[in-house]
Design a protein around this motif. Sequence first.
Motif, PDB file in Angstrom:
ATOM      1  N   GLU A 113      40.741  52.259  58.637  1.00  0.00           N
ATOM      2  CA  GLU A 113      40.997  51.739  59.940  1.00  0.00           C
ATOM      3  C   GLU A 113      40.882  50.024  59.694  1.00  0.00           C
ATOM      4  OE1 GLU A 113      39.935  52.169  64.613  1.00  0.00           O
ATOM      5  OE2 GLU A 113      38.900  53.216  63.080  1.00  0.00           O
ATOM      6  N   HIS A 114      41.726  49.124  60.213  1.00  0.00           N
ATOM      7  CA  HIS A 114      41.564  47.635  60.179  1.00  0.00           C
ATOM      8  C   HIS A 114      42.442  47.229  61.399  1.00  0.00           C
ATOM      9  CE1 HIS A 114      45.477  46.639  58.190  1.00  0.00           C
ATOM     10  NE2 HIS A 114      45.213  47.591  57.414  1.00  0.00           N
ATOM     11  N   SER A 115      41.893  46.079  62.041  1.00  0.00           N
ATOM     12  CA  SER A 115      42.862  45.326  62.797  1.00  0.00           C
ATOM     13  C   SER A 115      43.602  44.100  62.508  1.00  0.00           C
ATOM     14  CB  SER A 115      41.842  44.747  63.984  1.00  0.00           C
ATOM     15  OG  SER A 115      40.965  45.982  64.252  1.00  0.00           O
ATOM     16  N   ASN A 116      44.011  44.182  61.304  1.00  0.00           N
ATOM     17  CA  ASN A 116      44.663  42.586  60.849  1.00  0.00           C
ATOM     18  C   ASN A 116      46.001  42.831  61.356  1.00  0.00           C
ATOM     19  OD1 ASN A 116      42.262  42.431  59.388  1.00  0.00           O
ATOM     20  ND2 ASN A 116      42.969  43.657  57.625  1.00  0.00           N
ATOM     21  N   ILE A 117      46.675  43.811  61.449  1.00  0.00           N
ATOM     22  CA  ILE A 117      48.178  43.790  62.042  1.00  0.00           C
ATOM     23  C   ILE A 117      48.187  43.609  63.507  1.00  0.00           C
ATOM     24  CG2 ILE A 117      50.160  44.991  62.178  1.00  0.00           C
ATOM     25  CD1 ILE A 117      49.384  44.384  59.291  1.00  0.00           C
ATOM     26  N   GLU A 118      47.238  43.923  64.224  1.00  0.00           N
ATOM     27  CA  GLU A 118      46.963  43.719  65.632  1.00  0.00           C
ATOM     28  C   GLU A 118      46.573  42.168  65.655  1.00  0.00           C
ATOM     29  OE1 GLU A 118      44.847  47.111  68.049  1.00  0.00           O
ATOM     30  OE2 GLU A 118      43.873  46.589  66.275  1.00  0.00           O
ATOM     31  N   MET A 119      45.939  41.544  64.527  1.00  0.00           N
ATOM     32  CA  MET A 119      45.384  40.151  64.775  1.00  0.00           C
ATOM     33  C   MET A 119      46.533  39.062  64.741  1.00  0.00           C
ATOM     34  SD  MET A 119      42.905  37.767  62.199  1.00  0.00           S
ATOM     35  CE  MET A 119      42.049  39.372  61.719  1.00  0.00           C
ATOM     36  N   LEU A 120      47.541  39.895  63.450  1.00  0.00           N
ATOM     37  CA  LEU A 120      48.899  38.848  63.612  1.00  0.00           C
ATOM     38  C   LEU A 120      49.901  39.024  64.677  1.00  0.00           C
ATOM     39  CD1 LEU A 120      49.307  39.916  59.841  1.00  0.00           C
ATOM     40  CD2 LEU A 120      48.839  37.591  60.450  1.00  0.00           C
ATOM     41  N   LEU A 121      49.848  40.332  65.219  1.00  0.00           N
ATOM     42  CA  LEU A 121      50.808  40.341  66.528  1.00  0.00           C
ATOM     43  C   LEU A 121      50.249  39.747  67.642  1.00  0.00           C
ATOM     44  CD1 LEU A 121      51.585  44.317  66.415  1.00  0.00           C
ATOM     45  CD2 LEU A 121      52.949  42.655  65.414  1.00  0.00           C
ATOM     46  N   SER A 122      48.988  39.679  67.799  1.00  0.00           N
ATOM     47  CA  SER A 122      48.206  38.925  68.903  1.00  0.00           C
ATOM     48  C   SER A 122      48.765  37.279  68.493  1.00  0.00           C
ATOM     49  CB  SER A 122      46.955  39.202  69.201  1.00  0.00           C
ATOM     50  OG  SER A 122      46.466  40.534  69.172  1.00  0.00           O
ATOM     51  N   ALA A 123      48.768  36.806  67.389  1.00  0.00           N
ATOM     52  CA  ALA A 123      48.912  35.617  67.408  1.00  0.00           C
ATOM     53  C   ALA A 123      50.617  35.124  67.237  1.00  0.00           C
ATOM     54  CB  ALA A 123      48.616  34.995  65.921  1.00  0.00           C
ATOM     55  N   GLY A 124      51.240  36.367  67.691  1.00  0.00           N
ATOM     56  CA  GLY A 124      52.751  35.977  67.913  1.00  0.00           C
ATOM     57  C   GLY A 124      53.609  36.055  66.754  1.00  0.00           C
ATOM     58  N   ILE A 125      52.983  36.738  65.688  1.00  0.00           N
ATOM     59  CA  ILE A 125      53.734  36.734  64.336  1.00  0.00           C
ATOM     60  C   ILE A 125      54.137  38.338  64.118  1.00  0.00           C
ATOM     61  CG2 ILE A 125      53.403  36.700  61.967  1.00  0.00           C
ATOM     62  CD1 ILE A 125      50.977  34.873  62.153  1.00  0.00           C
ATOM     63  N   HIS A 126      55.727  38.095  64.008  1.00  0.00           N
ATOM     64  CA  HIS A 126      56.316  39.542  63.779  1.00  0.00           C
ATOM     65  C   HIS A 126      55.960  40.039  62.476  1.00  0.00           C
ATOM     66  CE1 HIS A 126      58.643  38.636  67.512  1.00  0.00           C
ATOM     67  NE2 HIS A 126      58.689  37.583  66.934  1.00  0.00           N
ATOM     68  N   VAL A 127      55.762  41.432  62.364  1.00  0.00           N
ATOM     69  CA  VAL A 127      55.466  42.043  61.007  1.00  0.00           C
ATOM     70  C   VAL A 127      56.321  43.170  60.926  1.00  0.00           C
ATOM     71  CG1 VAL A 127      53.577  43.203  59.751  1.00  0.00           C
ATOM     72  CG2 VAL A 127      52.923  41.374  61.312  1.00  0.00           C
ATOM     73  N   PHE A 128      57.176  42.981  59.642  1.00  0.00           N
ATOM     74  CA  PHE A 128      57.870  44.221  59.257  1.00  0.00           C
ATOM     75  C   PHE A 128      57.729  44.759  57.822  1.00  0.00           C
ATOM     76  CE2 PHE A 128      60.138  40.789  61.636  1.00  0.00           C
ATOM     77  CZ  PHE A 128      60.728  41.449  62.736  1.00  0.00           C
ATOM     78  N   ASP A 129      57.835  45.987  57.716  1.00  0.00           N
ATOM     79  CA  ASP A 129      57.882  46.642  56.243  1.00  0.00           C
ATOM     80  C   ASP A 129      59.211  46.633  55.928  1.00  0.00           C
ATOM     81  OD1 ASP A 129      55.116  46.407  56.094  1.00  0.00           O
ATOM     82  OD2 ASP A 129      54.725  48.570  56.378  1.00  0.00           O
ATOM     83  N   VAL A 130      59.367  46.512  54.648  1.00  0.00           N
ATOM     84  CA  VAL A 130      60.920  46.714  53.863  1.00  0.00           C
ATOM     85  C   VAL A 130      61.009  48.386  53.805  1.00  0.00           C
ATOM     86  CG1 VAL A 130      62.136  46.778  51.960  1.00  0.00           C
ATOM     87  CG2 VAL A 130      60.867  44.691  52.519  1.00  0.00           C
ATOM     88  N   VAL A 131      62.067  48.749  54.415  1.00  0.00           N
ATOM     89  CA  VAL A 131      62.266  50.296  54.439  1.00  0.00           C
ATOM     90  C   VAL A 131      63.289  50.539  53.186  1.00  0.00           C
ATOM     91  CG1 VAL A 131      63.487  52.217  55.449  1.00  0.00           C
ATOM     92  CG2 VAL A 131      62.098  50.538  56.683  1.00  0.00           C
TER      93      VAL A 131
END
Length: 374
Positions: free
Chosen positions: A64-82
């Motif tokens: 468990e970590h909150s690092n993606i939440e941190m990025l999203l809260s800062a307005g940064i879109h996060v994508f993974d390559v499928v």
Amino acid sequence: MMSQVILGPIYENKQTKKLIHHIPIGSIAFLWHEDIDSVSASGLIERGVKAIVNASTSMTGRYEHSNIEMLLSAGIHVFDVVCMMEKQKIFDGEEALIIQDKLYVKSFDGYEEIAAVASYNSQVVNQLKGLAKASYSYRFDDFITNTLDYAQKEKATFMLKKHLPEVFDRLEKQKVLIVARGGGYEKDLAYAKKLLNQADLTVIAVDGAADGLRKLGYQPDFIIGDMDSVSEESLQSGAALVCHSYEDGYSPGSTRLSSLGLSYQTLSLVGTSEDMAIQASYWSNADHIYLVGCRFGMRDYLEKGRPGMASSVLARIQAGDCLTDLKGIHKLEKNHLGTIVNRMKQLEAVVSEWVKKAADKKDWIRKKGAFHHE
């Protein structure tokens, strides 16, 4: 399907910490970083990237970590390559477009589709956090087993003092502050200013923490580590440079420092560069050792891709009461200040009530006295 269009230059590096050094504001970061760690997330936010496309999995759900939440809260879109098409070169500022869950990069013939991507949102993050909680006991058991197994194997290396470069003689009877780039380390540094201002304090920066120190106006006396996440400006600032070398003698930082024409020493001790700094300070008879931003705990080490933390446990046991960990001190200070403010408000209300009662009593006494004199 997403309808928002994201447009900007795209930059890539297999090592996120290196990419953070040079990626311009408003860019798209192309990473190869499984489970983006807190230091990288903070760095990407600070650099003002608008989106992240990760060829690895940004959040696996292993822990468990909150690092993606941190990025999203800062307005940064996060994508993974499928799914990714064959890529000819590393991205270095080409114009990129993300639309309809696809990544396109501009070429001579227009925009070329590079990858299909999947975006993160709060629902996805919560699902992965639930997965991490469900597997916690297994992960914890595996981590502890690894730690104890390696502690048993490595304990002998902590029993005999290693030969240290002469530069460490400067640490004898000194208060030593070791700073690493763990989550929240800059906030902790800001609250540790009184400690930093002590004249007899020797400051050791672990790798990129040297840049964080200098940003706050402090010059490290030592820089220790692999030297792969430190700016050239910090390396050339006059600090004593000590490269961490492996047991076989290989030192990844030596090549870089030699190419810059800088003088340095090498030191081989078991564990991370943070562990090495603690051991070197202890064996140099430092008066006391303070830690800021140093990793300790399962999540910290899983973020670094390490399945255990034997060397850190041993280094801290060895240093014992010579060691004070200041990690998270900014949270204590914040709570303490909040308590003080609340108590002051309560005291103000009590005093106000007391003054009101005293004034009423004074009026009553005045009236009583006037009646008596009549």
